[in-house]
Design a protein around this motif. Sequence first.
Motif, PDB file in Angstrom:
ATOM      1  N   ALA A 168       7.942  15.089  -6.022  1.00  0.00           N
ATOM      2  CA  ALA A 168       9.311  15.285  -5.555  1.00  0.00           C
ATOM      3  C   ALA A 168       9.750  14.068  -4.770  1.00  0.00           C
ATOM      4  CB  ALA A 168       9.424  16.539  -4.691  1.00  0.00           C
ATOM      5  N   LEU A 169      11.047  13.812  -4.818  1.00  0.00           N
ATOM      6  CA  LEU A 169      11.631  12.762  -3.997  1.00  0.00           C
ATOM      7  C   LEU A 169      12.093  13.346  -2.671  1.00  0.00           C
ATOM      8  CD1 LEU A 169      13.862  10.716  -6.485  1.00  0.00           C
ATOM      9  CD2 LEU A 169      11.485  10.303  -5.806  1.00  0.00           C
ATOM     10  N   GLY A 170      11.821  12.612  -1.605  1.00  0.00           N
ATOM     11  CA  GLY A 170      12.381  12.901  -0.298  1.00  0.00           C
ATOM     12  C   GLY A 170      13.088  11.661   0.197  1.00  0.00           C
ATOM     13  N   THR A 171      13.467  11.676   1.446  1.00  0.00           N
ATOM     14  CA  THR A 171      13.922  10.458   2.107  1.00  0.00           C
ATOM     15  C   THR A 171      13.173  10.347   3.422  1.00  0.00           C
ATOM     16  OG1 THR A 171      15.793  11.559   3.205  1.00  0.00           O
ATOM     17  CG2 THR A 171      16.212  10.523   1.047  1.00  0.00           C
ATOM     18  N   ASP A 172      13.162   9.137   3.964  1.00  0.00           N
ATOM     19  CA  ASP A 172      12.410   8.900   5.198  1.00  0.00           C
ATOM     20  C   ASP A 172      13.161   7.890   6.047  1.00  0.00           C
ATOM     21  OD1 ASP A 172      10.500   7.685   7.082  1.00  0.00           O
ATOM     22  OD2 ASP A 172       8.995   8.882   6.043  1.00  0.00           O
ATOM     23  N   THR A 173      13.615   8.350   7.200  1.00  0.00           N
ATOM     24  CA  THR A 173      14.228   7.482   8.203  1.00  0.00           C
ATOM     25  C   THR A 173      13.360   7.430   9.447  1.00  0.00           C
ATOM     26  OG1 THR A 173      16.436   8.084   7.388  1.00  0.00           O
ATOM     27  CG2 THR A 173      16.312   7.090   9.586  1.00  0.00           C
ATOM     28  N   ALA A 174      12.893   8.603   9.868  1.00  0.00           N
ATOM     29  CA  ALA A 174      12.078   8.700  11.079  1.00  0.00           C
ATOM     30  C   ALA A 174      10.714   9.323  10.825  1.00  0.00           C
ATOM     31  CB  ALA A 174      12.820   9.532  12.123  1.00  0.00           C
ATOM     32  N   GLY A 175      10.419   9.648   9.562  1.00  0.00           N
ATOM     33  CA  GLY A 175       9.149  10.299   9.248  1.00  0.00           C
ATOM     34  C   GLY A 175       9.303  11.435   8.262  1.00  0.00           C
ATOM     35  N   LEU A 393       6.911  15.874  16.872  1.00  0.00           N
ATOM     36  CA  LEU A 393       6.486  15.623  15.494  1.00  0.00           C
ATOM     37  C   LEU A 393       6.752  14.181  15.071  1.00  0.00           C
ATOM     38  CD1 LEU A 393       7.554  18.916  13.673  1.00  0.00           C
ATOM     39  CD2 LEU A 393       5.271  18.206  14.382  1.00  0.00           C
ATOM     40  N   GLY A 394       7.676  13.500  15.737  1.00  0.00           N
ATOM     41  CA  GLY A 394       7.966  12.112  15.388  1.00  0.00           C
ATOM     42  C   GLY A 394       7.198  11.091  16.195  1.00  0.00           C
ATOM     43  N   TYR A 395       6.245  11.538  17.005  1.00  0.00           N
ATOM     44  CA  TYR A 395       5.549  10.626  17.919  1.00  0.00           C
ATOM     45  C   TYR A 395       4.854   9.490  17.170  1.00  0.00           C
ATOM     46  CZ  TYR A 395       2.668   9.241  21.938  1.00  0.00           C
ATOM     47  OH  TYR A 395       2.076   8.542  22.954  1.00  0.00           O
ATOM     48  N   TYR A 396       4.284   9.779  16.002  1.00  0.00           N
ATOM     49  CA  TYR A 396       3.540   8.760  15.250  1.00  0.00           C
ATOM     50  C   TYR A 396       4.300   8.255  14.025  1.00  0.00           C
ATOM     51  CZ  TYR A 396      -0.504  10.119  18.059  1.00  0.00           C
ATOM     52  OH  TYR A 396      -1.377  10.374  19.108  1.00  0.00           O
ATOM     53  N   THR A 397       5.585   8.619  13.901  1.00  0.00           N
ATOM     54  CA  THR A 397       6.329   8.236  12.694  1.00  0.00           C
ATOM     55  C   THR A 397       7.591   7.424  12.954  1.00  0.00           C
ATOM     56  OG1 THR A 397       7.596  10.314  12.679  1.00  0.00           O
ATOM     57  CG2 THR A 397       5.511  10.284  11.454  1.00  0.00           C
ATOM     58  N   ASN A 398       8.279   7.670  14.065  1.00  0.00           N
ATOM     59  CA  ASN A 398       9.626   7.134  14.246  1.00  0.00           C
ATOM     60  C   ASN A 398       9.710   5.611  14.217  1.00  0.00           C
ATOM     61  OD1 ASN A 398      10.445   9.758  14.559  1.00  0.00           O
ATOM     62  ND2 ASN A 398      11.203   9.543  16.645  1.00  0.00           N
ATOM     63  N   PHE A 399       8.650   4.926  14.594  1.00  0.00           N
ATOM     64  CA  PHE A 399       8.713   3.466  14.719  1.00  0.00           C
ATOM     65  C   PHE A 399       8.590   2.732  13.390  1.00  0.00           C
ATOM     66  CE2 PHE A 399       4.191   4.414  14.816  1.00  0.00           C
ATOM     67  CZ  PHE A 399       3.660   3.432  14.000  1.00  0.00           C
TER      68      PHE A 399
END
Length: 590
Positions: A168-175, A393-399
């Motif tokens: 499936a396709l998703g999108t990712d801006t912050a994780g 939940l974004g602690y390890y993804t947002n950067f």
Amino acid sequence: MTITDIHADYLSGASTPSRCIEQVLARIAAADRPEIWISRMDAAALRAQARALDAVLAAEGAAALARLPLLGIPFAVKDNIDVTGMPTTAACPAYAYVPDESAPVVQRLLAAGALLVGKTNLDQFATGLVGTRSPYGAVRNAVDPAYVSGGSSSGSAVAVALGMAAFALGTDTAGSGRVPAGLNGIVGLKPTRGLLSTRGVVPACRTLDCVSVFAADVADAWKVVQAAAGYDARDPYSRRIAPQGVRRRGYRIAVPAQLEFFGDIAAQAAFEATLARLRDLPGCTFGTVDYTPFRDAAALLYQGPWVAERHAAVGAFIDAQPDAAHPVVAGIIGQAREYDATDAFMGQYRLAALRRAAEDSLAGYDFLLVPTTPTMPRIADVLARPVELNAQLGYYTNFVNFFDMAALAVPGVSRADGLPAGVTLIGAAGSDHLLATAVAALLGGAEADALAADPLPFAEPTVQVAVVGAHLAGQPLNWQLLERGARKVAATHTAPHYRLYALPGTTPPKPGLARVDRDGAAIEVEVWELPLRRFGEFVAEIPAPLGIGSLELADGRWVKGFICEPAAIADATDISMFGGWRAYLSRQAA
């Protein structure tokens, strides 16, 4: 449900695209999870498409799969990505529109033979990491429905996890392409920004957005990225990415010195168990880095002027119809009013400083390894504390998109309570192929070698090189080509004007190829194509008496290739009668 297994069943006659689609439709009906989908393809039209592919497969067999690498593979698309004739809602019914043109990524997948099942639910306007911010319902976790599925690409991840789609396709801006993968026990590949076109995608933060891929395993995710990737001149954020190439001689992996799990002991133990397994692998070295610049950059995404970029995307709609938006989403995007142009520039300056600090700390490493998420909350808890738990939940993804990095989220050791726990490897821009190969190798996947030899389509000038000995596929020095992003394009022979010699005293053993005026032979060679920018590095590693010159192939073409100094041949054994280096080695082994 993997692409490899589906195609194996197609070739064996155990299944067909039509049977596969019936299986998918039956799973969707049996699961009774309507919150996964916002809209579905008409079943009759989907069956007709499958029957057409049945006919192609029956007529062409394996050749059809070579021509259509995703033939008959069912997939889903996050409903902020355009599909011709289907509403794009971004999980906001009042915002919905019907596009005249599919997003380029969807067009590429359909052209590769994939079968679109439907469009999936998401956190509204892709603003959230929890999967609960949608008027179509909170998307429940695939393993335990009491827990969040993660967002914003919640429906896409759960559809794959429950076998309703192979990918499936998703999108990712912050994780959003990684958090749902980690929470549902699947793979989430977030490519380098610009590798996949974002035209036809409702923006969240347009300068940061990526289209991401969910799949059951790394090999599938990579196959999908290969089909979907490509420069799009109509997308101002599309880029011709210069890939790093791959490596199999050990990896240098950094881990945050300050790990945070927000009191979730099960999540901490699962990460430590995965890390312990990886530390036991031969050839890998580990170190720690200060996580402060990564953490501080992550905070900027929702606690800095970048919320104004979300307002630039959909703020006019929300301002005009405030009651149409999810209240949490409207509140986040409404924070844009607190920032002005000066704040935007100050944020950019702060981000540049943090990015430089992060780059310096990772200078001696190939990857950063982090937990995909530090915790796994229940839906009820998120509804009670929507902003706080989302931020965790974004602690390890947002950067990651801030720092222009690529990331690959994969399942790790499960938690003691049986829930999934994922880890993510993060690399520099252009490290997509390196990440896929490394993860496959570290997880013990048999597909690692096949992945290494299968880079993305070239989007830059290349040069073809004929190899004759230790650089052949499977031979000891072939990695010097793979590390530079090379792809095998042909197995052929030279023109019948050459002699092949076994050179004495070389390690690993190598042959020498020499052109002769008479009594020549056609010698087995492989032609590899590699980026022109890496050609000089490759040549620099070639020791005397070998070098790179020009070789004539059996079809009359001339390409760059290995040659040998005449003086080295005087004491060498002529092995031309074997027709090639592999045949000679086989005879020696026998």
